[in-house]
Design a protein around this motif. Sequence first.
Motif, mmCIF file in Angstrom:
data_model
loop_
_atom_site.group_PDB
_atom_site.id
_atom_site.type_symbol
_atom_site.label_atom_id
_atom_site.label_comp_id
_atom_site.label_asym_id
_atom_site.label_seq_id
_atom_site.Cartn_x
_atom_site.Cartn_y
_atom_site.Cartn_z
ATOM 1 N N TRP A 186 42.324 43.106 41.845
ATOM 2 C CA TRP A 186 40.739 43.919 41.571
ATOM 3 C C TRP A 186 39.565 43.230 42.246
ATOM 4 O O TRP A 186 39.326 43.020 41.434
ATOM 5 C CB TRP A 186 40.722 45.320 40.528
ATOM 6 C CG TRP A 186 41.470 46.596 39.808
ATOM 7 C CD1 TRP A 186 42.362 45.832 39.246
ATOM 8 C CD2 TRP A 186 41.953 47.693 39.570
ATOM 9 N NE1 TRP A 186 43.384 46.853 38.730
ATOM 10 C CE2 TRP A 186 42.672 47.717 39.082
ATOM 11 C CE3 TRP A 186 40.747 48.236 40.620
ATOM 12 C CZ2 TRP A 186 43.103 48.660 38.863
ATOM 13 C CZ3 TRP A 186 41.698 49.584 40.832
ATOM 14 C CH2 TRP A 186 42.682 50.343 40.095
ATOM 15 N N ILE A 236 40.225 41.314 37.977
ATOM 16 C CA ILE A 236 38.988 41.724 37.939
ATOM 17 C C ILE A 236 38.019 40.331 39.251
ATOM 18 O O ILE A 236 37.593 38.957 38.240
ATOM 19 C CB ILE A 236 37.637 41.958 37.666
ATOM 20 C CG1 ILE A 236 38.334 43.688 36.813
ATOM 21 C CG2 ILE A 236 36.541 42.806 38.647
ATOM 22 C CD1 ILE A 236 37.047 44.484 36.624
ATOM 23 N N CYS A 265 34.028 48.891 39.061
ATOM 24 C CA CYS A 265 35.166 48.058 39.989
ATOM 25 C C CYS A 265 36.231 48.558 38.342
ATOM 26 O O CYS A 265 36.483 48.566 38.093
ATOM 27 C CB CYS A 265 35.130 47.080 40.025
ATOM 28 S SG CYS A 265 36.633 45.825 40.258
#
Length: 247
Positions: free
Chosen positions: A36, A6, A70
């Motif tokens: 991500w 992330i 997320c």
Amino acid sequence: MRIDIISLFPEFVSQIAGHGVVGRAQERALLSLHGWNPRDYAEGNYRRVDDRPFGGGPGMVMMIDPLRDCLAAVRLADPAPAKAIYLSPQGRPLTQAKVRELAAEPRFILLCGRYEGVDERLLAAEVDEEISIGDYVLSGGELAAAVVVDAVARLQDGALNDAESAAQDSFEADGLLDCPHYTRPVEHELGDVPEVLMSGNHAQIARWRRQQALGRTWLRRPDLLDEAGLSKADRELLEAFKAENPG
Ligand code: 9D3
């Protein structure tokens, strides 16, 4: 193994991970990396992911909700449970022992911070572990994530070729620094290759290399020697090295 990253710059990590051992591990399906971007989970026209710190001061702080949404999407993408690891200067320093531990997991998530860091409430609620890669200042967690991915990928069974695996077996196990290496030419303006390496006496070569590894660890990283658990033979080799190379 699966690693989800992330980051506000997810392509940064995948770029580094496309080459060398990590690229090979991915080609061999030993490793799958997924990037991500929390901005994709941010609201409004501006898709804000950061805001000013309460209490004042310089810099910005990453907001809870884009990261939380997320993370939820990351967890939903695969049913396997995954530890969430935040890369941060406040984390425990990364060691090879920790790398081995992570390499044995089926899956984990790396969270990269930018700006001054992440809202503490998100960390408290969602993060299992914080890892630093050393006592120096980076601009964000992405390079640290790439370090973790590289170190973990090369421990996946089948990621290394035979030569790399052999080198790993002989040196990585004992926590000592490596011995010096030489290749052709034997004689050079900058010096000659140590005689013993051309002797063909494999026992003597192994002994010399072990002594060099011990000696260099003593000179450069004495802290590692305390952990190494040296045998009597090792201690004798090191004493002989010290006698010839006074600190
Ligand atoms: C200059 C900013 N600092 C204020 C005193 C704090 C600071 C915030 C964010 C320092 C570095 C960072 C970004 N670093 C990382 O995200 C990071 C990191 C690092 O900087 N060093 C070692 N390991 C890591 S892992 C993630």
